[in-house]
Motif scaffolding. Sequence first.
Motif, mmCIF file in Angstrom:
data_model
loop_
_atom_site.group_PDB
_atom_site.id
_atom_site.type_symbol
_atom_site.label_atom_id
_atom_site.label_comp_id
_atom_site.label_asym_id
_atom_site.label_seq_id
_atom_site.Cartn_x
_atom_site.Cartn_y
_atom_site.Cartn_z
ATOM 1 N N ALA A 74 0.833 -1.199 0.000
ATOM 2 C CA ALA A 74 0.000 0.000 0.000
ATOM 3 C C ALA A 74 0.873 1.256 0.000
ATOM 4 C CB ALA A 74 -0.927 -0.012 1.213
ATOM 5 N N GLY A 75 1.984 1.212 0.727
ATOM 6 C CA GLY A 75 2.898 2.350 0.757
ATOM 7 C C GLY A 75 3.468 2.657 -0.611
ATOM 8 N N ARG A 76 3.768 1.604 -1.384
ATOM 9 C CA ARG A 76 4.264 1.811 -2.753
ATOM 10 C C ARG A 76 3.187 2.461 -3.619
ATOM 11 N NH1 ARG A 76 6.578 -3.188 -1.554
ATOM 12 N NH2 ARG A 76 4.951 -4.331 -2.646
ATOM 13 N N GLY A 77 1.921 2.276 -3.229
ATOM 14 C CA GLY A 77 0.822 2.892 -3.972
ATOM 15 C C GLY A 77 0.441 4.255 -3.446
ATOM 16 N N GLY A 78 1.169 4.750 -2.448
ATOM 17 C CA GLY A 78 0.909 6.083 -1.944
ATOM 18 C C GLY A 78 0.171 6.137 -0.618
#
Length: 83
Positions: A74-78
């Motif tokens: 999720a962090g890689r997706g913002g």
Amino acid sequence: MARCASMDTLDPSLIGHASALERVARALNVPVAGFLSERPAYDANDLLALLRLWSEIKDDQGRNRVLEIARQAAGRGGYKACA
């Protein structure tokens, strides 16, 4: 807790799960009706598979591993976790 109008039209077999469904809908920022439509805006099958798999993980360590992987993705997706 406010009830969604769509909760009054749920299949009777789902009534016991209405509160959980409302919480999932709020977490995803989608209306409860989105779970009941024939063509949801997201891949409901993947969401249901994830929920079923989660319910099969019985130990805290396993759930923590899954959560950490999900947070990273999720962090890689913002996504930014709440402090």
